[in-house]
Design an enzyme around this catalytic site. Structure first.
Site, PDB file in Angstrom:
ATOM      1  N   HIS A  10       7.758   8.505  -2.959  1.00 44.60           N
ATOM      2  CA  HIS A  10       6.701   7.720  -2.132  1.00 44.60           C
ATOM      3  C   HIS A  10       6.535   7.172  -0.883  1.00 44.60           C
ATOM      4  O   HIS A  10       5.532   6.911  -0.154  1.00 44.60           O
ATOM      5  CB  HIS A  10       5.677   7.336  -2.858  1.00 44.60           C
ATOM      6  CG  HIS A  10       5.753   5.467  -3.370  1.00 44.60           C
ATOM      7  ND1 HIS A  10       5.407   4.839  -2.949  1.00 44.60           N
ATOM      8  CD2 HIS A  10       6.805   5.141  -4.225  1.00 44.60           C
ATOM      9  CE1 HIS A  10       6.004   3.391  -3.313  1.00 44.60           C
ATOM     10  NE2 HIS A  10       6.402   3.957  -3.767  1.00 44.60           N
ATOM     11  N   CYS A  24       3.730  -4.987  -3.589  1.00 45.33           N
ATOM     12  CA  CYS A  24       4.514  -5.503  -5.334  1.00 45.33           C
ATOM     13  C   CYS A  24       3.573  -7.327  -5.237  1.00 45.33           C
ATOM     14  O   CYS A  24       3.725  -7.740  -5.832  1.00 45.33           O
ATOM     15  CB  CYS A  24       5.469  -5.143  -4.999  1.00 45.33           C
ATOM     16  SG  CYS A  24       5.820  -3.737  -5.063  1.00 45.33           S
TER      17      CYS A  24
END
Ligand code: PLP
Length: 374
Positions: free
Chosen positions: A200, A325
């Site tokens: 991705h 994240c």
């Protein structure tokens, strides 16, 4: 108007990748472990994808293990080496991605392995002399250093690190998530044991990636319960996503030169416009030796990063305060705080892809100025 400058977090899917995947989902839906024709066809497509990936990195197909992405690939490599009982020291830095740092800290603690962090200079560059000293101290080290940092873009001199690891007989794992598709790897010539990829980040689908395992290493599985991926990664393979990954890689490497030119132009425009319209802006990290897709900036404002992110979002500008994240964590960037003195209120990561336009850059800078000033 919208500006998407968060390509280090994830990228827009390439339409050709989407086409390949949608066809695969409809036509190659057999389980690659089934012995009937549909299963064999799916398996054939998956093995073609593996060959394609291997060729792009000058590796052999048996050295490519498909996974759910780079977090899994990093975990798979690290636990495999640290559970082997052969390693007495792990060498890494404080600026690795959490998929590496947390995993290393967990296994070092569990297995009582010495953990050493290489020194960084004031721009966040890895000190190679310190690395050599650490390598000298222990006979069997595992080195995990990322190729390009995902928050500041600093590049590791990967060939030099690979040579040092070879000289001292260390195992070398490199998180190459941000450089894959932008840098050519000749893995037969480079002394690297493991590299990791996430589709991705290169206009492929989410939830798929690979781990390259140099054939001199034996990999221990992280998951049990199936013989897929030669017994090292149990679970039915995501054939369509794997085909999407291979296509995304092929497209990235075919257009490498042209894309890099466009990306570098956008980055240069971004730096120039920021300097012109936001005097006092500071570029974090080593902008002289950096991945062209990432620019980390300290904005001249008293506002906190979260406030700026919110106000930019209202204007349709997508950027981030650090790694995606870690967003939601109140601690701020572990990367910047590892090397930067006098950390200011507002630091942003702006990241570019081959789809970024000059209009997007101009609009983003206009909004950054408005938000910083008011
Ligand atoms: N390593 C680096 C350097 C990254 O930037 C990322 C993604 O943010 C990862 C690992 C994790 O990748 P994935 O999203 O495929 O788990």
């Amino acid at each position: 108007m919208q500006a998407y400058l968060d390509n280090a977090a994830t990228t827009k899917i390439d339409p050709e990748v989407f086409q390949v995947m949608s066809r695969a989902l409809m036509e190659y839906y057999g389980n690659p472990s089934s012995s009937h024709a549909l299963g064999r066809t799916a398996k054939g497509k998956m093995e073609q994808a593996r060959k394609k990936v291997a060729q792009l990195f000058n590796a052999s197909a048996m050295e490519i293990v498909f996974t759910s992405g780079a977090t899994e690939s990093n975990n798979l490599a690290i636990q495999s080496v640290l559970n082997s009982g052969k390693i007495t020291q792990v060498i890494t830095t404080d600026i690795e991605h959490h998929a590496v740092l947390d995993t290393i800290e967990f296994y070092c603690h569990q297995k009582k392995i010495k953990l050493s962090k290489v020194k960084l200079d004031e721009q966040g560059n890895v000190d190679l002399e310190d690395l050599a000293l650490l390598l000298k101290e222990e006979a069997t080290s595992f080195v995990s250093l990322m190729h390009a940092n995902n928050e500041i873009g600093n590049l590791l001199p990967i060939e030099k690190v690979a040579s040092l690891c070879m000289e001292y007989g260390a195992v070398f794992h490199c998180d190459t998530v941000q450089t894959i598709g932008h840098y050519v790897y000749d893995l037969q010539k480079m002394n690297i044991d493991f590299i990791t990829c996430s589709a991705h980040k290169i206009h492929g689908p989410k939830g798929v990636g690979f781990l390259y395992v140099n054939k001199k290493n034996k990999l221990n599985p992280l998951f049990l319960g199936g013989n897929q991926e030669r017994g090292v990664r149990a679970g039915t393979e995501n054939v369509a996503a794997i085909m999407g990954l291979a296509t995304a890689l092929e497209i990235a490497y075919q257009g490498l030169e042209e894309n890099e030119q466009n990306i570098s132009l956008c980055r240069q425009q971004l730096m120039n416009d920021l300097k012109t319209h936001l005097p006092g802006v500071v570029f974090n990290g080593n902008t002289g030796d950096s991945l062209s897709t990432i620019l980390n900036v300290e904005l001249p404002t008293k506002k906190a990063t979260d406030v700026v992110l919110f106000q930019l979002d209202l204007k349709g500008v997508c950027v981030s305060g650090g790694s995606a994240c870690s967003s939601g964590s109140l601690k701020g960037s572990h990367v910047l705080s590892a090397f930067k003195k006098n950390l200011q209120n507002c630091n942003l990561r702006l990241s570019i892809s081959r789809y970024t336009t000059q209009e997007e850059i101009s609009y983003a800078v206009e909004c950054l100025k408005e938000v910083a000033d008011n």
